[in-house]
Design an enzyme around this catalytic site. Structure first.
Site, PDB file in Angstrom:
ATOM      1  N   GLU A 215       0.847  -1.199   0.000  1.00  0.00           N
ATOM      2  CA  GLU A 215       0.000   0.000   0.000  1.00  0.00           C
ATOM      3  C   GLU A 215       0.881   1.248   0.000  1.00  0.00           C
ATOM      4  O   GLU A 215       1.809   1.383   0.791  1.00  0.00           O
ATOM      5  CB  GLU A 215      -0.927   0.026   1.224  1.00  0.00           C
TER       6      GLU A 215
ATOM      7  N   GLU B 116       4.598   4.766   4.025  1.00  0.00           N
ATOM      8  CA  GLU B 116       4.072   6.087   4.397  1.00  0.00           C
ATOM      9  C   GLU B 116       5.238   6.897   4.974  1.00  0.00           C
ATOM     10  O   GLU B 116       6.123   6.340   5.628  1.00  0.00           O
ATOM     11  CB  GLU B 116       2.944   5.935   5.432  1.00  0.00           C
TER      12      GLU B 116
ATOM     13  N   THR C 171     -13.801   4.722   4.868  1.00  0.00           N
ATOM     14  CA  THR C 171     -13.154   5.449   5.975  1.00  0.00           C
ATOM     15  C   THR C 171     -13.917   6.755   6.241  1.00  0.00           C
ATOM     16  O   THR C 171     -14.753   7.165   5.432  1.00  0.00           O
ATOM     17  CB  THR C 171     -11.696   5.792   5.609  1.00  0.00           C
ATOM     18  N   LYS C 172     -13.563   7.403   7.347  1.00  0.00           N
ATOM     19  CA  LYS C 172     -14.197   8.690   7.686  1.00  0.00           C
ATOM     20  C   LYS C 172     -13.977   9.694   6.565  1.00  0.00           C
ATOM     21  O   LYS C 172     -14.864  10.444   6.175  1.00  0.00           O
ATOM     22  CB  LYS C 172     -13.566   9.240   8.974  1.00  0.00           C
ATOM     23  N   PHE C 173     -12.765   9.680   6.051  1.00  0.00           N
ATOM     24  CA  PHE C 173     -12.408  10.594   4.966  1.00  0.00           C
ATOM     25  C   PHE C 173     -13.307  10.356   3.750  1.00  0.00           C
ATOM     26  O   PHE C 173     -13.859  11.298   3.172  1.00  0.00           O
ATOM     27  CB  PHE C 173     -10.935  10.375   4.594  1.00  0.00           C
ATOM     28  N   GLU C 174     -13.482   9.106   3.418  1.00  0.00           N
ATOM     29  CA  GLU C 174     -14.305   8.762   2.258  1.00  0.00           C
ATOM     30  C   GLU C 174     -15.777   9.108   2.516  1.00  0.00           C
ATOM     31  O   GLU C 174     -16.468   9.606   1.619  1.00  0.00           O
ATOM     32  CB  GLU C 174     -14.165   7.266   1.956  1.00  0.00           C
TER      33      GLU C 174
ATOM     34  N   ASP D 239      10.001   7.347   1.452  1.00  0.00           N
ATOM     35  CA  ASP D 239       9.355   7.696   0.178  1.00  0.00           C
ATOM     36  C   ASP D 239       9.005   6.416  -0.597  1.00  0.00           C
ATOM     37  O   ASP D 239       9.891   5.635  -0.971  1.00  0.00           O
ATOM     38  CB  ASP D 239      10.326   8.568  -0.622  1.00  0.00           C
TER      39      ASP D 239
ATOM     40  N   ASP E  79      -2.813  12.196  -2.391  1.00  0.00           N
ATOM     41  CA  ASP E  79      -2.939  13.659  -2.402  1.00  0.00           C
ATOM     42  C   ASP E  79      -3.271  14.117  -3.820  1.00  0.00           C
ATOM     43  O   ASP E  79      -2.524  13.824  -4.753  1.00  0.00           O
ATOM     44  CB  ASP E  79      -1.628  14.297  -1.950  1.00  0.00           C
TER      45      ASP E  79
HETATM   46  C1  SAM Z   1      -4.453  12.122   1.212  1.00  0.00           C
HETATM   47  S1  SAM Z   1      -3.535  10.992   2.157  1.00  0.00           S
HETATM   48  C2  SAM Z   1      -4.520   9.520   2.042  1.00  0.00           C
HETATM   49  C3  SAM Z   1      -4.179   8.532   3.097  1.00  0.00           C
HETATM   50  C4  SAM Z   1      -4.922   7.181   3.067  1.00  0.00           C
HETATM   51  N1  SAM Z   1      -4.535   6.388   1.915  1.00  0.00           N
HETATM   52  C5  SAM Z   1      -6.413   7.344   3.144  1.00  0.00           C
HETATM   53  O1  SAM Z   1      -7.104   6.839   2.263  1.00  0.00           O
HETATM   54  O2  SAM Z   1      -6.890   7.974   4.088  1.00  0.00           O
HETATM   55  C6  SAM Z   1      -2.130  10.603   1.151  1.00  0.00           C
HETATM   56  C7  SAM Z   1      -0.961  10.054   1.966  1.00  0.00           C
HETATM   57  O3  SAM Z   1       0.078   9.653   1.084  1.00  0.00           O
HETATM   58  C8  SAM Z   1       1.310   9.923   1.706  1.00  0.00           C
HETATM   59  N2  SAM Z   1       2.334  10.021   0.657  1.00  0.00           N
HETATM   60  C9  SAM Z   1       2.341  10.870  -0.403  1.00  0.00           C
HETATM   61  N3  SAM Z   1       3.420  10.651  -1.159  1.00  0.00           N
HETATM   62  C10 SAM Z   1       4.116   9.631  -0.566  1.00  0.00           C
HETATM   63  C11 SAM Z   1       5.310   8.965  -0.882  1.00  0.00           C
HETATM   64  N4  SAM Z   1       6.031   9.287  -1.960  1.00  0.00           N
HETATM   65  N5  SAM Z   1       5.738   7.991  -0.056  1.00  0.00           N
HETATM   66  C12 SAM Z   1       5.007   7.640   1.037  1.00  0.00           C
HETATM   67  N6  SAM Z   1       3.860   8.244   1.384  1.00  0.00           N
HETATM   68  C13 SAM Z   1       3.414   9.234   0.591  1.00  0.00           C
HETATM   69  C14 SAM Z   1       1.085  11.231   2.446  1.00  0.00           C
HETATM   70  O4  SAM Z   1       2.001  11.384   3.523  1.00  0.00           O
HETATM   71  C15 SAM Z   1      -0.358  11.060   2.934  1.00  0.00           C
HETATM   72  O5  SAM Z   1      -0.401  10.515   4.234  1.00  0.00           O
END
Ligand code: SAM
Length: 236
Positions: free
Chosen positions: A69, A94, A215-218, A121, A144
């Site tokens: 993931e 993450e 999820t809550k976000f969704e 990353d 994002d």
């Molecule tokens: C908008 S959040 C969504 C989180 C989760 N997947 C959800 O559905 O709630 C996007 C996440 O991707 C992580 N992220 C973005 N680019 C990344 C990267 N290159 N490596 C690891 N994490 C990354 C960010 O830190 C952030 O927590």
């Protein structure tokens, strides 16, 4: 604190070229998240070690379907899916420290045996720590959206990363992407459709997998009337 515990030393990214898909936020951490990050990362986390490759044996000690993931956030869906699919080995990637801390504390509290994490990353981990044709599936949920046009280059679902993930998938493996950002969904549909190593498992948008929780976000997106778009592509 950010980088102090063993296993969390070193940079989150080592790339000298390329644009990152995240900004490191100095978000507040709860004491529980901090304690988990320090105390549990050595137990459930993998260090950034580009000379090493990770696979299901590293996660569950045996061969098993292997799902990675990308950007699990606070890990709500990650935990639910790992519990729903106990025979699958999950690796969560993450960079955000509070989210990694939170997920580690859930792994411990719920004794989840099939989920491990790497705080680095994801682009670099997929590139350097996953072998070609070794992954059964990638999950990219609500990445994002970087809505401003001048920021689109930061979107993780660019052609290069899609190609990289495709190269790590086994034949028949899948790339599962979900977003509530319509324009990002359309752009990603185009990007994934243009990748010769992948084919769309559906005519256009995919159906929700039964094991993917809301999820809550969704739920907020649904309440606000934003459609949830899902894409599932298969490695040829
Ligand atoms: C908008 S959040 C969504 C989180 C989760 N997947 C959800 O559905 O709630 C996007 C996440 O991707 C992580 N992220 C973005 N680019 C990344 C990267 N290159 N490596 C690891 N994490 C990354 C960010 O830190 C952030 O927590």
């Amino acid at each position: 604190m950010e980088n102090s515990p063993a296993g969390l030393n070193g940079p989150l990214s080592v790339r000298e070229v390329g644009i990152r898909s995240y900004v490191v936020r100095s978000g507040r951490m709860t004491d529980m998240q901090k304690d988990a990050l320090v105390g549990l990362y050595p137990k459930y986390g993998f260090d950034w070690e580009p000379a090493r490759t990770l696979g299901p044996v590293d996660v569950v000690g045996r061969d098993a379907p292997f799902i990675v993931e990308i950007g699990f956030g606070m890990g709500t869906a990650t935990v639910a899916i790992a519990e729903a699919l106990p025979d699958v080995a999950f690796l969560g990637l993450e960079v955000h420290a509070p989210g990694v801390g939170k997920l580690l504390s859930e792994i411990e509290a719920r004794t989840i045996a099939n989920l491990r994490v790497c705080r680095h990353d994801a682009v670099e981990v997929v590139d350097s720590m996953l072998a070609p044709e070794s992954v059964d599936g990638f999950h990219v949920f609500f990445p994002d959206p970087w809505p401003k046009k001048r920021h689109h280059k930061r979107r993780i679902m660019g052609a290069d990363f899609v190609r990289l993930m495709a190269s790590r998938l086994k034949a028949g493996g899948y790339l599962y992407y979900v977003t509530d950002w319509e324009e990002y969904a359309e752009a990603t549909l185009e990007t994934m459709s243009a990748e010769p190593a992948l084919r769309n498992a559906y005519g256009r948008w995919a159906d929700r997998e039964a094991w993917r929780p809301v999820t809550k976000f969704e739920q907020r997106a649904i309440n606000d009337g934003r459609p949830i778009r899902e894409l599932k592509f298969i490695k040829r």
